[in-house]
Design a protein around this motif. Sequence first.
Motif, PDB file in Angstrom:
ATOM      1  N   LEU A  24      15.632  -3.750 -80.933  1.00 10.35           N
ATOM      2  CA  LEU A  24      14.324  -3.117 -81.103  1.00 10.35           C
ATOM      3  C   LEU A  24      14.209  -2.324 -82.415  1.00 10.35           C
ATOM      4  O   LEU A  24      13.251  -2.528 -83.171  1.00 10.35           O
ATOM      5  CB  LEU A  24      14.003  -2.242 -79.891  1.00 10.35           C
ATOM      6  N   PRO A  25      15.149  -1.433 -82.755  1.00  7.33           N
ATOM      7  CA  PRO A  25      15.027  -0.724 -84.036  1.00  7.33           C
ATOM      8  C   PRO A  25      15.117  -1.652 -85.246  1.00  7.33           C
ATOM      9  O   PRO A  25      14.447  -1.418 -86.249  1.00  7.33           O
ATOM     10  CB  PRO A  25      16.198   0.263 -84.030  1.00  7.33           C
ATOM     11  N   THR A  26      15.917  -2.700 -85.150  1.00  4.93           N
ATOM     12  CA  THR A  26      16.024  -3.635 -86.266  1.00  4.93           C
ATOM     13  C   THR A  26      14.692  -4.332 -86.506  1.00  4.93           C
ATOM     14  O   THR A  26      14.245  -4.461 -87.651  1.00  4.93           O
ATOM     15  CB  THR A  26      17.133  -4.668 -85.989  1.00  4.93           C
ATOM     16  N   LEU A  32       8.279  -2.653 -90.581  1.00  2.94           N
ATOM     17  CA  LEU A  32       7.858  -1.628 -91.534  1.00  2.94           C
ATOM     18  C   LEU A  32       8.017  -2.110 -92.964  1.00  2.94           C
ATOM     19  O   LEU A  32       7.140  -1.894 -93.808  1.00  2.94           O
ATOM     20  CB  LEU A  32       8.659  -0.341 -91.328  1.00  2.94           C
ATOM     21  N   VAL A  33       9.121  -2.764 -93.244  1.00  7.10           N
ATOM     22  CA  VAL A  33       9.369  -3.274 -94.593  1.00  7.10           C
ATOM     23  C   VAL A  33       8.406  -4.410 -94.906  1.00  7.10           C
ATOM     24  O   VAL A  33       7.833  -4.469 -96.000  1.00  7.10           O
ATOM     25  CB  VAL A  33      10.843  -3.730 -94.736  1.00  7.10           C
ATOM     26  N   ALA A  34       8.188  -5.318 -93.955  1.00  5.89           N
ATOM     27  CA  ALA A  34       7.310  -6.467 -94.197  1.00  5.89           C
ATOM     28  C   ALA A  34       5.868  -6.033 -94.429  1.00  5.89           C
ATOM     29  O   ALA A  34       5.159  -6.623 -95.249  1.00  5.89           O
ATOM     30  CB  ALA A  34       7.383  -7.426 -93.013  1.00  5.89           C
ATOM     31  N   ASN A  37       4.895  -0.443 -95.188  1.00  7.35           N
ATOM     32  CA  ASN A  37       4.667   0.921 -94.722  1.00  7.35           C
ATOM     33  C   ASN A  37       5.825   1.859 -95.010  1.00  7.35           C
ATOM     34  O   ASN A  37       5.814   3.005 -94.565  1.00  7.35           O
ATOM     35  CB  ASN A  37       4.406   0.934 -93.215  1.00  7.35           C
ATOM     36  N   THR A  38       6.809   1.384 -95.709  1.00  5.97           N
ATOM     37  CA  THR A  38       7.988   2.186 -96.013  1.00  5.97           C
ATOM     38  C   THR A  38       8.455   1.801 -97.422  1.00  5.97           C
ATOM     39  O   THR A  38       8.096   0.725 -97.919  1.00  5.97           O
ATOM     40  CB  THR A  38       9.086   1.932 -94.945  1.00  5.97           C
ATOM     41  N   PRO A  39       9.214   2.638 -98.084  1.00  2.68           N
ATOM     42  CA  PRO A  39       9.690   2.274 -99.429  1.00  2.68           C
ATOM     43  C   PRO A  39      10.465   0.954 -99.407  1.00  2.68           C
ATOM     44  O   PRO A  39      11.155   0.636 -98.431  1.00  2.68           O
ATOM     45  CB  PRO A  39      10.600   3.439 -99.814  1.00  2.68           C
ATOM     46  N   GLY A  40      10.346   0.190-100.462  1.00  4.07           N
ATOM     47  CA  GLY A  40      10.986  -1.126-100.537  1.00  4.07           C
ATOM     48  C   GLY A  40      12.501  -1.077-100.428  1.00  4.07           C
ATOM     49  O   GLY A  40      13.133  -2.033 -99.987  1.00  4.07           O
ATOM     50  N   PHE A  82      29.189  -1.016 -82.467  1.00  2.00           N
ATOM     51  CA  PHE A  82      28.474  -1.709 -83.540  1.00  2.00           C
ATOM     52  C   PHE A  82      26.987  -1.377 -83.493  1.00  2.00           C
ATOM     53  O   PHE A  82      26.343  -1.216 -84.531  1.00  2.00           O
ATOM     54  CB  PHE A  82      28.677  -3.221 -83.440  1.00  2.00           C
ATOM     55  N   VAL A  83      26.427  -1.278 -82.294  1.00  2.00           N
ATOM     56  CA  VAL A  83      25.022  -0.910 -82.153  1.00  2.00           C
ATOM     57  C   VAL A  83      24.802   0.503 -82.689  1.00  2.00           C
ATOM     58  O   VAL A  83      23.815   0.766 -83.388  1.00  2.00           O
ATOM     59  CB  VAL A  83      24.563  -1.025 -80.678  1.00  2.00           C
ATOM     60  N   ALA A  84      25.700   1.415 -82.385  1.00  2.00           N
ATOM     61  CA  ALA A  84      25.570   2.785 -82.889  1.00  2.00           C
ATOM     62  C   ALA A  84      25.638   2.810 -84.415  1.00  2.00           C
ATOM     63  O   ALA A  84      24.875   3.529 -85.067  1.00  2.00           O
ATOM     64  CB  ALA A  84      26.662   3.674 -82.287  1.00  2.00           C
ATOM     65  N   GLY A  85      26.526   2.014 -84.982  1.00  2.00           N
ATOM     66  CA  GLY A  85      26.608   1.928 -86.441  1.00  2.00           C
ATOM     67  C   GLY A  85      25.338   1.372 -87.061  1.00  2.00           C
ATOM     68  O   GLY A  85      24.872   1.860 -88.097  1.00  2.00           O
ATOM     69  N   ALA A  86      24.771   0.350 -86.429  1.00  2.00           N
ATOM     70  CA  ALA A  86      23.519  -0.218 -86.927  1.00  2.00           C
ATOM     71  C   ALA A  86      22.393   0.798 -86.836  1.00  2.00           C
ATOM     72  O   ALA A  86      21.555   0.887 -87.738  1.00  2.00           O
ATOM     73  CB  ALA A  86      23.165  -1.486 -86.144  1.00  2.00           C
ATOM     74  N   ASP A  87      22.365   1.580 -85.764  1.00  2.00           N
ATOM     75  CA  ASP A  87      21.340   2.616 -85.607  1.00  2.00           C
ATOM     76  C   ASP A  87      21.448   3.663 -86.703  1.00  2.00           C
ATOM     77  O   ASP A  87      20.441   4.063 -87.300  1.00  2.00           O
ATOM     78  CB  ASP A  87      21.481   3.291 -84.251  1.00  2.00           C
ATOM     79  N   VAL A  88      22.643   4.125 -86.942  1.00  2.00           N
ATOM     80  CA  VAL A  88      22.841   5.138 -87.975  1.00  2.00           C
ATOM     81  C   VAL A  88      22.424   4.587 -89.331  1.00  2.00           C
ATOM     82  O   VAL A  88      21.737   5.259 -90.111  1.00  2.00           O
ATOM     83  CB  VAL A  88      24.311   5.613 -88.001  1.00  2.00           C
ATOM     84  N   LEU A  89      22.803   3.353 -89.604  1.00  2.00           N
ATOM     85  CA  LEU A  89      22.466   2.749 -90.891  1.00  2.00           C
ATOM     86  C   LEU A  89      20.961   2.556 -91.036  1.00  2.00           C
ATOM     87  O   LEU A  89      20.361   2.983 -92.026  1.00  2.00           O
ATOM     88  CB  LEU A  89      23.190   1.414 -91.054  1.00  2.00           C
ATOM     89  N   LEU A  90      20.334   1.916 -90.059  1.00  2.00           N
ATOM     90  CA  LEU A  90      18.915   1.575 -90.178  1.00  2.00           C
ATOM     91  C   LEU A  90      17.998   2.790 -90.028  1.00  2.00           C
ATOM     92  O   LEU A  90      17.170   3.056 -90.901  1.00  2.00           O
ATOM     93  CB  LEU A  90      18.550   0.514 -89.140  1.00  2.00           C
ATOM     94  N   LEU A  91      18.123   3.495 -88.931  1.00  2.00           N
ATOM     95  CA  LEU A  91      17.201   4.602 -88.683  1.00  2.00           C
ATOM     96  C   LEU A  91      17.527   5.827 -89.532  1.00  2.00           C
ATOM     97  O   LEU A  91      16.631   6.462 -90.083  1.00  2.00           O
ATOM     98  CB  LEU A  91      17.194   4.949 -87.203  1.00  2.00           C
ATOM     99  N   GLY A  92      18.801   6.144 -89.632  1.00  2.00           N
ATOM    100  CA  GLY A  92      19.186   7.275 -90.471  1.00  2.00           C
ATOM    101  C   GLY A  92      18.932   7.005 -91.941  1.00  2.00           C
ATOM    102  O   GLY A  92      18.429   7.871 -92.669  1.00  2.00           O
TER     103      GLY A  92
END
Length: 103
Positions: A24-26, A32-34, A37-40, A82-92
Motif C-alpha cells: 500500500l505505501p509503495t 504521488l510521483v506519477a 504531487n511530490t518532488p521528482g 524487509f517491509v519495515a526497511g521499505a517503509d523507512v526508505l519510502l515514507l521517511g
Amino acid sequence: MTNPNPVGPLRWYAVLAVLFFGILPTVMVALLVARGNTPGSVGWLLIGGIPLVISAIILLVRGFTARDPETAAILLRRSMAFVAGADVLLLGGNALIRMATGA
C-alpha cells in the motif's frame, strides 16, 4: 492448552504487514510521483523500496511453504523486517525530501 501451530498467527501478521505496510505505501508513493504531487527526487526512493517489498513478498511465500516451523518463523520475521526497511526508505525519505524542498 498450547497452540498446535505456533507459527499460524505470525503468518497472518506477516501477510498484514506486507499488505498494509509494504504494498500500500509503495503504491501510494508511486502514485504521488506519477501525478507530480511530490518532488521528482522522491521517485528515486522507489528504486530501493520496490525491491525491498518484492523481497518481502518472496520471503513471505517461502515462509508459508516452509515445513519446519522454526524456518518458517525466521523467514516470516525477515519478511517483516524487509517491509519495515521499505517503509523507512519510502515514507521517511518522502517526508525528509518534502521538508528539505519545502514542498
